[in-house]
Design an enzyme around this catalytic site. Structure first.
Site, PDB file in Angstrom:
ATOM      1  CG  ASP A 286      -1.959  -1.102   1.186  1.00 58.67           C
ATOM      2  OD1 ASP A 286      -2.323  -1.532   0.086  1.00 58.67           O
ATOM      3  OD2 ASP A 286      -2.397  -1.535   2.265  1.00 58.67           O
TER       4      ASP A 286
ATOM      5  NE  ARG B 249      -1.729   0.744  12.276  1.00 60.65           N
ATOM      6  CZ  ARG B 249      -0.754  -0.096  11.996  1.00 60.65           C
ATOM      7  NH1 ARG B 249       0.413   0.004  12.628  1.00 60.65           N
ATOM      8  NH2 ARG B 249      -0.903  -1.033  11.091  1.00 60.65           N
TER       9      ARG B 249
ATOM     10  CG  ASP C 274      -4.714  -0.034  11.310  1.00 60.31           C
ATOM     11  OD1 ASP C 274      -5.010  -0.108  12.518  1.00 60.31           O
ATOM     12  OD2 ASP C 274      -3.938  -0.821  10.752  1.00 60.31           O
TER      13      ASP C 274
ATOM     14  CB  SER D  20      -3.369  -7.822   4.303  1.00 57.73           C
ATOM     15  OG  SER D  20      -3.257  -6.591   4.983  1.00 57.73           O
TER      16      SER D  20
END
Length: 406
Positions: free
Chosen positions: A18, A98, A127, A179
């Site tokens: 990504d 995060r 996220d 992923s």
């Protein structure tokens, strides 16, 4: 936002599919801004290898690697473990990282005078919320670019097509392109065959698991481990004093070897859909189990029960991106108070995916063998008669009423 005004962008960069294609995409679609890549070092180890070369090759002007592993462990993981925060059996490895990464992004964006912060989170996931709420907490006026919510790319296959067309190097091919998210606490696997909940995870397939082995392949002999805690914080492993981060590293090694911490779950995402993920959390699973075991000895009943009740709320706040919320901070103040006497040593036996209690002791133990023993003690059992009569009085009165005797 006016794309013409975006001259410099700080990008949350992992080097994965990504974020790798986002660099050329931003240059193509945002009037060729300068891209400053920022990778948060949260213990992903070899995934940082060659990251600067890759970032520069794909169009970034520079790469920052913010070393925030200790900060994540001390400021997020340990307080969450003390709270007993678990979201639907998930130990929240992604959610832990995060808020700390987002904080570093803002710090670097301010230092660099960036016009926007970009991230590679999809519009389907949690996220995006976690990153953006944390960014808003530290930079409420900062524009945020989320390419997955803008571009025409619809799938990971199309991402790979874009990467190949723009000469972006990839570590994985289409067949192995799960992923994944990795840090000191966990490794997550999503996508491909895992999207069908009927498919069994390929635990025994070489290369699928990265932090450990399947319980089937674990040793036939158990491994014993002792963990010392002071006020709810792990301070020593097998008698050796070390910081919490190093304890987690070592527990990852021991737990991984013994097949500890595998989780296959269909969870409820914040955005409303269910998703299926497979998680490896060897050290974290052990640490949570040890801390919970010690609390059974040191917390009184009412505090333990209320803490268990509030742990669900704590976990939801963290999972839903509200780490910096007033309620989470208030809950943490409560949790800190409960940890005053959570000091002692826990011994566990690790065996083929199982964590077996093997002993616990504390100078603040509320357990008394003299009182609880089945042998002779000073406890006057006759006192139970009056207690039961008072405790059962509402039950007795209700029965008398039903029988017309009241």
């Amino acid at each position: 936002m006016n794309k013409e005004n975006i001259k410099k962008v700080v990008l949350a960069y992992s080097g994965g599919l990504d974020t790798s294609i986002i660099i050329p995409w931003l240059k193509e679609n945002y009037n060729n801004p300068e891209i400053i890549a920022v990778a948060g070092n949260v213990g992903q180890n070899d995934e940082l290898d060659g990251l600067e070369e890759k970032a520069l090759k794909t169009g970034a002007s520079k790469l920052y690697v913010a070393d925030v592993t200790d900060e994540m462990v001390d400021d997020v993981i340990i307080p969450s473990m003390q709270a007993g925060a678990i979201y639907e059996d998930y130990l929240m490895g992604t959610a832990f990282a995060r808020p700390i990464i987002a904080k570093a992004l803002v710090e670097i964006a301010k230092k660099e005078g960036a016009d926007a912060i970009a991230h590679g989170c999809t519009g389907k996931g949690n996220d995006q919320v976690r990153f953006e709420l944390a960014i808003k907490n530290f930079a409420p006026d900062m524009p945020i670019i989320a390419p997955w919510r803008e571009w025409d790319i619809k799938s990971r296959d199309e991402e790979i097509d874009y990467a190949e067309a723009h000469n972006v190097p990839l570590k994985r091919n289409r067949e192995t392109n799960y992923s994944k998210d990795k840090n000191i606490w966990h490794l997550s696997h999503e996508g491909l065959d895992l999207e069908d909940p009927w498919n069994e995870p390929l635990y025994e397939k070489p290369g699928f698991l990265e932090m450990g082995v399947s319980p089937i392949n674990a040793p036939d002999e158990p491994t014993y481990v002792t963990i010392d805690f002071e006020k709810g914080v792990p301070t020593a492993l097998d008698g050796e004093k070390m910081k919490a981060t190093d304890i987690i590293w070592k527990l990852n090694e021991l737990g991984g070897k013994n097949g500890i911490g595998l989780l296959d779950i269909v969870e409820n995402r914040l955005v409303g859909m269910k998703c299926r993920g497979v998680y490896e959390t060897p050290g974290g699973t052990i640490l949570y189990a040890a801390h919970k075991t010690l609390e059974t000895l040191t917390l009184d009943k009412m505090t333990a029960h209320k803490k268990q009740e509030l742990s669900v709320c704590f976990a939801e706040l963290l999972y839903n991106g509200l780490w910096f919320s007033p309620l989470r901070q208030a809950l943490s103040a409560f949790v800190t108070e409960t940890q005053k006497n959570v000091t002692g040593t826990v011994r566990l036996k690790l065996y083929k995916g199982n964590i077996i209690k093997a002993g616990v002791k504390s100078p603040y133990a509320l357990y008394s063998e003299k009182i609880a023993t089945f042998g002779e003690s000073d406890y006057d059992q006759a006192q139970a008669t009056g207690f039961i009569n008072l405790w059962g009085l509402p039950t007795q009165v209700g029965a008398l009423l039903r029988e017309g005797k009241l």
